[in-house]
Design an enzyme around this catalytic site. Structure first.
Site, short mmCIF file in Angstrom:
data_model
loop_
_atom_site.label_atom_id
_atom_site.label_comp_id
_atom_site.label_asym_id
_atom_site.label_seq_id
_atom_site.Cartn_x
_atom_site.Cartn_y
_atom_site.Cartn_z
N GLY A 57 13.67 -28.25 -97.79
CA GLY A 57 14.23 -27.14 -98.95
C GLY A 57 13.39 -25.95 -98.36
O GLY A 57 13.43 -25.53 -96.90
N PRO B 292 11.87 -21.61 -94.39
CA PRO B 292 12.33 -23.18 -94.47
C PRO B 292 11.08 -24.13 -94.96
O PRO B 292 9.88 -23.86 -94.93
CB PRO B 292 12.62 -23.59 -93.13
CG PRO B 292 12.74 -22.18 -92.39
CD PRO B 292 11.71 -21.17 -92.96
N LYS B 293 11.16 -24.87 -95.90
CA LYS B 293 9.99 -25.84 -96.15
C LYS B 293 9.93 -26.77 -95.10
O LYS B 293 10.58 -27.89 -95.33
CB LYS B 293 10.29 -26.28 -97.54
CG LYS B 293 9.18 -26.84 -98.32
CD LYS B 293 9.47 -27.32 -99.50
CE LYS B 293 8.38 -28.16 -100.33
NZ LYS B 293 8.44 -29.53 -99.79
N VAL B 294 9.06 -26.73 -94.22
CA VAL B 294 9.18 -27.66 -93.19
C VAL B 294 8.42 -28.93 -93.47
O VAL B 294 7.34 -28.73 -94.40
CB VAL B 294 8.13 -26.87 -91.97
CG1 VAL B 294 8.09 -28.02 -90.77
CG2 VAL B 294 8.81 -25.63 -91.21
#
Length: 562
Positions: free
Chosen positions: A285, A129-131
């Site tokens: 994203g 996950p794009k934290v």
């Protein structure tokens, strides 16, 4: 992770910004282009000053990112490649005095087609996950935390070591014999039952940044912050080894939310899964990365080639107003419509949005060229959320005169009445009124353009032969149109009253006809149990000259009740 927003700001180099196609560049002369670029640069500087100095976020993170991308795009459009400078005004306030051991540069953002090509050329890939938080570097020496640094400008940041003491998610001591460990990650706002598809980003990044901008954090503040480690630049060579060791050291989320993939389909699966699943953090994203990296240049400010980002669909899109037009309905209601530079939200291309009313348009004080935020409401209807910044080229929009349009205006074709008159004809032929099958706006517009219909009842006199003389009416269409007109003449009196636009409160009795109703005074209508306002509107309708002229035409054509 890898966000633009300060202090988690990415150092963006225009070397990695794909040149816009000529069609994507605004049609501006050099002077206007410079004014627009300067205006946006100043706006971003103002946002950053408020963000850093005052700890206040005046714009949503998602819109801020798009504004910076827009600035870079304009710079590419209106500068020679040798003259292009990164948009670093904001970086001046982000840069600290502590050099980062490894640079933290932004990732290239790929679309679906670009990502498919990227994945096909590589193997041993992982997705995370794009934290959406604030980027940070942790440095441990012989297991002891010695530095916690902000991203700053990607090369140098500021020390947050004092904050680390109260952020329980950041270990002060690691069980390791390594002389030095450098970890890069994201400080995020802990979320409860957060589903990105439903809740969006909630400005989580700004909230964390606001906490970190404070001179001191309380233990309760620190407890709201988590950490997701997404890189270990001086760690084991292979991804699985790094994840195993990170988990042993206490950074378990890195292993939980990292998945090996072999294809684009698998990347898409995890992107959709995390988008709709409960996660402890906000995301924007996914990141796809190679297991094996190449970190020969720890001081590089360029995006790494072994990792890319695939962002989620935008919750809000930034676009600009190209024009404002006005829809005028049958009742005279004026609805302003903002015509937009086309922008995609979810799976929709948005080109226009209703502004509701003239009052709302005046409140927004919109002009051409203003940049606005668009979002989708519950039923996927686009809405204008706010004006994000205004164009320096203020172009006043000419408004229609509101007093000229009302329930009894525009019974004839004219330049000023084109829309309302057409709306009256459409209402007349609607299936709930006279039910003229096959007769819609295009038919009425063709008859208006051919000067065959200039008043509301002119069509009553048209025959098949008349219609066949018109350019766009072949034999079949002429016959069908004439049949629809003749059928409408046989509709009952109460439907004709509704079709002509009589006030909705009126429900004609079986004994009513035009002559009897037209003779009633306001007092007579009130005696029929209508309110004072309803009586006034009914009297005005039946006494209006254009309505009376229409009634006379209907009488001549032997329509029931007239």
């Amino acid at each position: 992770m890898f966000s633009y927003r300060l202090p988690a700001l990415v150092f963006i180099s225009t070397l990695f910004l794909a040149p816009p196609a000529a069609a994507d560049c605004p049609d501006w002369n050099a002077e206007q282009a410079q004014q627009e670029i300067n205006t946006l640069q100043q706006q971003i500087t103002d946002w950053d000053r408020s963000y850093h100095r005052d700890g206040q976020s005046k714009i949503d993170d998602e819109l801020y990112d798009q504004a910076r991308e827009q600035l870079l795009s304009w710079q590419v459009c209106f500068a020679n490649s040798s003259d292009i400078e990164p948009a670093t005004t904001a970086l001046n306030t982000a840069r600290g005095n502590r050099q980062l051991p490894f640079s933290q540069s932004g990732l290239r953002k790929l679309n679906e087609i670009e990502l498919q090509r990227w994945i096909k050329q590589r193997d041993e890939l992982w997705v995370q996950p794009k934290v959406d938080g604030v980027a940070v570097t942790l440095v441990y020496e012989h297991g002891q935390l010695t530095q916690m640094l902000s991203r700053g400008d990607g090369l140098a940041g500021q020390s947050w070591l004092m904050h680390a003491q109260v952020i329980s998610a950041v270990p002060q001591q690691l069980s390791t014999q390594a002389a030095k460990i450098t970890l890069q990650g994201e400080l995020y706002l802990r979320q409860s039952e957060h589903i990105q598809a439903q809740h969006g980003g909630n400005n989580a990044r700004s909230q964390v940044a606001g906490l970190l901008n404070r001179s001191r954090l309380t233990a309760s503040d620190g407890a709201t912050i988590g950490i997701f480690v997404w890189e270990w630049p001086d760690g084991p060579t292979a991804m699985q080894e790094r994840l195993n060791e990170l988990q042993r050291l206490g950074f378990s989320e890195s292993a939980i939310y990292s998945q090996p993939i072999k294809s684009f389909a698998e990347a898409r699966h995890w992107r959709q899964h995390w988008y709709k699943s409960v996660l402890p953090f906000a995301t924007d994203g996914v990141v796809i990365k190679q297991s094996l990296r190449s970190i020969q240049q720890p001081r590089s400010s360029y995006p790494p080639f072994w990792a890319v980002a695939w962002k989620y669909p935008l919750q809000q899109a930034l676009t600009s107003i190209s024009e404002v037009t006005f829809n005028i309905g049958r009742s005279g209601r004026i609805t302003p419509i903002a015509q937009l530079q086309a922008v995609q939200l979810d799976d929709k291309i948005i080109r226009k949005v209703s502004l509701g009313s003239l009052a709302q348009l005046k409140k927004l004080s919109i002009s051409r060229g203003d940049h606005v935020a668009i979002a989708l409401s519950g039923h996927a209807i686009p809405q204008l959320k706010e004006v994000v910044w205004r164009s320096p080229q203020q172009q006043i929009i000419k408004l229609p005169i509101e007093e000229n349009y009302h329930a009894l205006s525009c019974w004839q074709a004219s330049a000023e009445c084109q829309q309302q008159f057409l709306a009256r004809l459409n209402w007349l032929s609607n299936k709930k009124n006279l039910n003229m099958r096959g007769i819609a706006a295009k038919t009425w517009q063709a008859l208006i353009d051919a000067q065959q219909v200039s008043r509301i009842t002119d069509w009553l006199a048209l025959t098949v032969d008349d219609l066949e003389q018109l350019p766009s009416f072949a034999k079949k269409r002429s016959v069908q149109t004439a049949q629809a007109f003749n059928q409408a003449k046989r509709q009952p009196f109460n439907l004709w009253l509704k079709a002509l636009g009589a006030p909705a409160a009126l429900s004609a009795k079986a004994s009513d006809d035009w002559q009897s109703l037209a003779q009633l005074s306001e007092q007579d209508w009130q005696q029929r149990h209508f309110s004072q306002t309803q009586a006034k509107n009914l009297y005005a309708f039946f006494q209006h000259p254009a309505v009376q002229a229409a009634a006379l035409d209907l009488q001549n054509h032997k329509v029931e009740g007239f």
